[in-house]
Design a protein around this motif. Structure first.
Motif, short mmCIF file in Angstrom:
data_model
loop_
_atom_site.label_atom_id
_atom_site.label_comp_id
_atom_site.label_asym_id
_atom_site.label_seq_id
_atom_site.Cartn_x
_atom_site.Cartn_y
_atom_site.Cartn_z
N HIS A 155 37.26 60.37 41.57
CA HIS A 155 37.36 61.81 41.34
C HIS A 155 36.03 62.51 41.62
O HIS A 155 36.00 63.57 42.27
CB HIS A 155 37.79 62.09 39.90
N VAL A 156 34.94 61.92 41.15
CA VAL A 156 33.62 62.54 41.36
C VAL A 156 33.27 62.55 42.85
O VAL A 156 32.75 63.55 43.37
CB VAL A 156 32.55 61.80 40.55
N ILE A 157 33.55 61.46 43.55
CA ILE A 157 33.26 61.40 44.98
C ILE A 157 34.08 62.45 45.73
O ILE A 157 33.55 63.20 46.56
CB ILE A 157 33.56 60.00 45.54
N ALA A 158 35.38 62.49 45.43
CA ALA A 158 36.25 63.46 46.10
C ALA A 158 35.84 64.89 45.79
O ALA A 158 35.81 65.75 46.68
CB ALA A 158 37.70 63.22 45.68
N SER A 159 35.51 65.15 44.53
CA SER A 159 35.08 66.50 44.13
C SER A 159 33.80 66.91 44.85
O SER A 159 33.64 68.08 45.24
CB SER A 159 34.86 66.56 42.62
N THR A 160 32.89 65.96 45.00
CA THR A 160 31.64 66.24 45.69
C THR A 160 31.88 66.71 47.12
O THR A 160 31.28 67.69 47.59
CB THR A 160 30.74 64.99 45.70
N PHE A 197 25.98 60.60 52.40
CA PHE A 197 25.59 60.18 51.05
C PHE A 197 26.75 59.52 50.32
O PHE A 197 26.61 58.43 49.74
CB PHE A 197 25.09 61.41 50.29
N THR A 198 27.91 60.17 50.33
CA THR A 198 29.07 59.63 49.61
C THR A 198 29.64 58.40 50.31
O THR A 198 30.09 57.45 49.66
CB THR A 198 30.17 60.70 49.47
N ARG A 199 29.59 58.38 51.63
CA ARG A 199 30.17 57.27 52.38
C ARG A 199 29.45 55.96 52.10
O ARG A 199 30.07 54.95 51.75
CB ARG A 199 30.12 57.59 53.88
N PHE A 200 28.13 55.96 52.26
CA PHE A 200 27.39 54.72 52.09
C PHE A 200 27.33 54.30 50.62
O PHE A 200 27.34 53.11 50.31
CB PHE A 200 26.00 54.83 52.70
N GLY A 201 27.31 55.28 49.72
CA GLY A 201 27.38 54.94 48.30
C GLY A 201 28.70 54.31 47.94
O GLY A 201 28.77 53.33 47.18
N THR A 202 29.78 54.83 48.51
CA THR A 202 31.11 54.30 48.25
C THR A 202 31.25 52.88 48.81
O THR A 202 31.80 51.99 48.15
CB THR A 202 32.19 55.20 48.86
N LEU A 203 30.78 52.69 50.03
CA LEU A 203 30.84 51.34 50.62
C LEU A 203 30.11 50.33 49.76
O LEU A 203 30.59 49.20 49.56
CB LEU A 203 30.24 51.37 52.03
N HIS A 204 28.97 50.71 49.23
CA HIS A 204 28.22 49.81 48.36
C HIS A 204 29.03 49.48 47.10
O HIS A 204 29.10 48.31 46.69
CB HIS A 204 26.89 50.46 47.96
N MET A 205 29.66 50.48 46.51
CA MET A 205 30.43 50.26 45.27
C MET A 205 31.62 49.35 45.47
O MET A 205 32.00 48.59 44.57
CB MET A 205 30.89 51.61 44.69
N VAL A 206 32.25 49.42 46.67
CA VAL A 206 33.41 48.56 46.92
C VAL A 206 33.02 47.22 47.54
O VAL A 206 33.88 46.42 47.90
CB VAL A 206 34.48 49.28 47.79
N GLY A 207 31.70 46.99 47.66
CA GLY A 207 31.22 45.69 48.12
C GLY A 207 31.32 45.44 49.61
O GLY A 207 31.46 44.30 50.06
N VAL A 208 31.21 46.52 50.40
CA VAL A 208 31.29 46.39 51.86
C VAL A 208 29.93 46.64 52.48
O VAL A 208 29.26 47.62 52.14
CB VAL A 208 32.33 47.37 52.45
N SER A 209 29.52 45.78 53.40
CA SER A 209 28.24 45.95 54.10
C SER A 209 28.33 47.12 55.06
O SER A 209 29.36 47.36 55.70
CB SER A 209 27.90 44.68 54.88
N CYS A 210 27.24 47.87 55.15
CA CYS A 210 27.18 49.02 56.05
C CYS A 210 26.76 48.62 57.45
O CYS A 210 26.77 49.43 58.36
CB CYS A 210 26.18 50.06 55.51
N ASP A 211 26.38 47.36 57.64
CA ASP A 211 25.91 46.90 58.95
C ASP A 211 27.00 47.04 60.00
O ASP A 211 28.15 46.65 59.79
CB ASP A 211 25.48 45.43 58.89
N GLY A 212 26.63 47.62 61.10
CA GLY A 212 27.56 47.70 62.23
C GLY A 212 28.54 48.85 62.20
O GLY A 212 29.33 49.02 63.13
N ILE A 213 28.49 49.69 61.13
CA ILE A 213 29.42 50.82 61.09
C ILE A 213 28.71 52.15 60.94
O ILE A 213 29.31 53.16 60.64
CB ILE A 213 30.47 50.65 59.96
N GLU A 214 27.42 52.16 61.12
CA GLU A 214 26.66 53.41 61.02
C GLU A 214 26.93 54.26 62.24
O GLU A 214 27.21 53.77 63.31
CB GLU A 214 25.16 53.11 60.88
#
Length: 211
Positions: A161-166, A194-211
């Motif tokens: 909810h906070v991510i979506a609201s942001t 900001f929200t994308r990479f924070g969300t990926l971290h929370m769900v345990g997904v590496s950001c490598d290769g998708i920037e």
């Protein structure tokens, strides 16, 4: 006759937009709207049954365009991607963002009406309503991704909810502050990154290769 009716409706809507922008929905005067359109109030009622119908006619297309954009966060849209956590997904999100920004700046007055002048109308809770729709779509999509082992971690409803609201409120701030389009593009990109990479971290997904 049909052409004359169409021209008359346009005159009424232009007059109504001016009155709503100046005075808001509650304080807008139907007599003033009719007079500025060159009509009697009775004649105007033949085209629009009441003040709320006038307001809706001015903003309904903007609501439809916004809803269409936030529905792209649903499970159906994500299931059509090669993988919802990918560079392709990010590019699709960017496309949706820029299309919505294009629409906002082509219909800026409609969004001013929705976000600052709608109290008392059918759409006075537009911002909260669209945020609820977006939050629900995001919740369903994260649950679907976890169920199908696309992400290794769950994310709780309040955090979603906070991510979506942001994100939704970032678009609202563009309207509230009447930002220039070039500034708005950078602002929204900053917030979504900001929200994308924070969300990926929370769900345990590496950001490598998708920037």
């Amino acid at each position: 006759m049909a052409e004359s009716s169409s021209v008359t409706k346009e005159k009424i809507l232009e007059s109504a937009k001016k009155e709503f922008l100046e005075n808001g929905f509650v304080n807008a005067s139907l007599r003033t709207i009719a007079a500025n359109a060159g009509l009697t109030t009775g004649a105007m009622y033949r085209h629009f049954k009441d003040k709320d119908a006038l307001f809706c006619a001015l903003v309904d297309d903007a609501i439809e365009a916004t809803t269409k954009a936030v529905m792209k966060a649903d499970v159906v849209s994500h299931s059509q991607l090669p993988h919802p956590v990918s560079k392709e997904h990010y590019e699709e999100e960017q496309k949706t963002t820029h299309e919505l920004l294009d629409y906002i700046y082509a219909h800026f007055d409609a969004f001013i009406l929705l976000l600052t002048k709608a109290a008392g109308s059918t759409h006075e809770n537009f911002l909260e309503d669209i945020c609820d729709v977006y939050t629900k779509n995001c919740e369903d999509t994260f649950a679907w991704m976890y169920e199908h082992k696309m992400i290794p971690k769950k994310i709780d409803s309040m955090t979603v909810h906070v991510i979506a609201s942001t994100i939704i409120n970032a678009f609202a701030e563009i309207i509230f502050h009447r930002m220039r389009r070039e500034d708005a593009v950078q602002f929204v990109e900053n917030i979504t990154e900001f929200t994308r990479f924070g969300t990926l971290h929370m769900v345990g997904v590496s950001c490598d290769g998708i920037e």
